[in-house]
Design an enzyme around this catalytic site. Structure first.
Site, PDB file in Angstrom:
ATOM      1  N   GLU A 174      -7.709  -3.650  -1.344  1.00  0.00           N
ATOM      2  CA  GLU A 174      -8.251  -3.359  -2.667  1.00  0.00           C
ATOM      3  C   GLU A 174      -9.341  -2.296  -2.647  1.00  0.00           C
ATOM      4  O   GLU A 174     -10.063  -2.112  -3.626  1.00  0.00           O
ATOM      5  CB  GLU A 174      -8.791  -4.653  -3.286  1.00  0.00           C
ATOM      6  N   HIS A 248     -12.911  -9.529  -6.641  1.00  0.00           N
ATOM      7  CA  HIS A 248     -13.354  -8.609  -5.594  1.00  0.00           C
ATOM      8  C   HIS A 248     -14.778  -8.979  -5.196  1.00  0.00           C
ATOM      9  O   HIS A 248     -15.543  -9.525  -5.997  1.00  0.00           O
ATOM     10  CB  HIS A 248     -13.344  -7.154  -6.079  1.00  0.00           C
ATOM     11  N   CYS A 368     -17.419  -1.005 -10.662  1.00  0.00           N
ATOM     12  CA  CYS A 368     -15.963  -0.810 -10.630  1.00  0.00           C
ATOM     13  C   CYS A 368     -15.588   0.623 -10.936  1.00  0.00           C
ATOM     14  O   CYS A 368     -14.579   1.139 -10.454  1.00  0.00           O
ATOM     15  CB  CYS A 368     -15.278  -1.722 -11.642  1.00  0.00           C
TER      16      CYS A 368
END
Length: 444
Positions: A174, A248, A368
């Site tokens: 990721e 995450h 993000c």
């Protein structure tokens, strides 16, 4: 030689919508079906980027991807003109088109993992696009991401690029959302901390939501980047955090240079991690800022995105600065904690609140939206595209957004051929503004 950390923010795309595609992302599920405002989202993102520039930071930009992704529809058997493909696919399977129209590429913390040259055995900065195999709508990103990164950071003596880690779900990667670099100064040799949610071949009975990052992919990225011996740590995220919606690690922890700011329940064994980090960085004194669950319940930390903030070193400013979403100021426990943190005399001394609500409603905060790249002045001079923001470029991009973006996109609009054609025209123009070349499938 001067070193600094540049932030490359992803620009919100013209098909930005709330389709609720991200299982395990509480905000994405909660806001499914809302009407999105891509124009507002893109302008909010540009305002955050300009704020970073105003602070004296080097700020870059990464473009949205071409959506809907017609190449995938063709690979799945749809044929004809672009308009015929979209119309037929929408009639046959709207959920598929929704997945292939996602604007999740705005969250460039998931674009790649970056290891700067001071940490690598060959003295080059390494890039690996994330395979994002946990979610179908994101698993289609890495090829275009790779082309964009190669256009900005040309392969050669300074930069080198790897293919995404193969292996599908078992080797889920990721990107930088599960990677943090610790160091003294940005040009010093650093330590890469990789955080995983599960082992590739383990059942992980303690997880309700999926552990998207695997231990094996973390090792593969770090090893492939040539991290020097003893300069890579791989640790497991606390399953409780994942099950609460921390899909995450950057939802429950953030770091910068010698400061690690994290929730008490972010890691399986934070005390052991702290000891290992301090040993790995050597003479650099680490500062560990652990937020107790009693002060900020894990649920509040995740819903407000306290830790999905940018922790930065602002030139000329003592201490470090948090770039926080306004939701932190609107949540009682997190606002109280930040106020006390700034008054504590610790390493974090400033907090700036930013409105990125269009992104936040889909589960993406300030952290993000950016990919961090530590670089030198010489690295900056070697960049191959017009992606470092200036006043002129910001104004050009704002005009571009206002010209091309709609202020309303609902899920049913994703089958609109006009929206697709508007988007492709806009992206073709954007690649010229940013001097990226033909990075999109529809241009090739």
């Amino acid at each position: 030689m001067a070193w600094f950390e540049a932030n490359f923010d992803g620009l919100v795309g013209a098909t930005h919508n709330y389709a609720g595609l991200s299982y395990g992302n509480v905000a994405s599920a909660k806001n499914k079906g809302l009407i999105a405002n891509p124009r507002e989202g893109a302008l909010q993102g540009l305002a955050k980027m300009q704020h970073m520039r105003d602070l004296g930071m080097v700020q870059g930009i990464l473009p949205p991807h071409d959506r809907p992704h017609l190449s995938t529809l063709r690979a799945l058997g749809f044929s004809g003109s672009d308009a015929e493909i979209l119309t037929t696919a929408w009639m046959a399977n709207p959920a598929l088109v929704a997945n292939l129209s996602s604007s999740a590429t705005m969250w460039t913390a998931n674009a790649a993992t970056v290891t700067p040259s001071p940490d690598t055995t060959d003295g080059r900065t390494h890039f690996t696009p994330a395979n994002l195999s946990a979610m179908y709508h994101r698993s289609i990103e890495h090829e275009t991401t790779g082309r964009v990164l190669q256009a900005i950071f040309p392969e050669g003596d300074r930069f080198t690029h790897h293919a995404a880690i193969p292996g599908g779900h078992h080797m889920g990667d990721e990107g930088a959302a599960n990677h943090t670099r610790f160091c003294g100064e940005y040009g010093d040799e650093g330590v890469g901390l990789f955080v995983y949610g599960r082992g590739a071949f383990e059942k992980a009975d303690d997880l309700t939501f999926p552990g998207r990052q695997t231990m094996e992919s973390s090792h593969a990225v770090g090893t492939g980047h040539g991290l020097r011996p003893g300069r890579m740590l791989v640790v497991r995220q606390n399953p409780e955090a994942i099950n609460m919606g921390a899909f995450h690690n950057d939802v429950v922890a953030v770091g910068n240079r010698n400061v690690h700011f994290y929730h008490e329940k972010a890691f399986e064994n934070p005390a052991a991690l702290n000891a290992a980090l301090q040993k790995a960085v050597g003479d650099v004194e680490m500062h560990f800022v652990e937020v107790p669950d009693a002060a900020v319940p894990l649920k509040d930390a995740i819903s407000s995105y306290l830790f999905n903030s940018q922790l930065i070193s602002v030139p000329g400013r003592d201490g470090m600065t948090l770039i926080l979403p306004v939701e932190v100021a609107e949540t009682v426990s997190t606002k109280r904690y930040v106020d006390e943190l700034l008054a504590s005399g610790g390493p974090i001394t400033h907090a700036d609140y930013m409105d990125v609500r269009q992104s936040m409603r889909n589960g993406g905060g300030p952290a993000c939206l950016r990919l961090r790249v530590a670089m030198s002045d010489e690295d900056k001079a070697a960049l191959g595209a017009n992606c470092i923001l200036t006043d002129t470029l910001v104004a050009t991009l704002e005009d571009w957004v206002k010209k091309h973006y709609r202020d309303r996109v609902a899920r049913e609009d994703l089958g609109d051929v006009a929206l697709m054609e508007e988007n492709f025209r806009a992206l073709d123009e954007l690649t010229q503004i940013l001097q990226l070349g033909s990075v999109y499938d529809f241009q090739r």
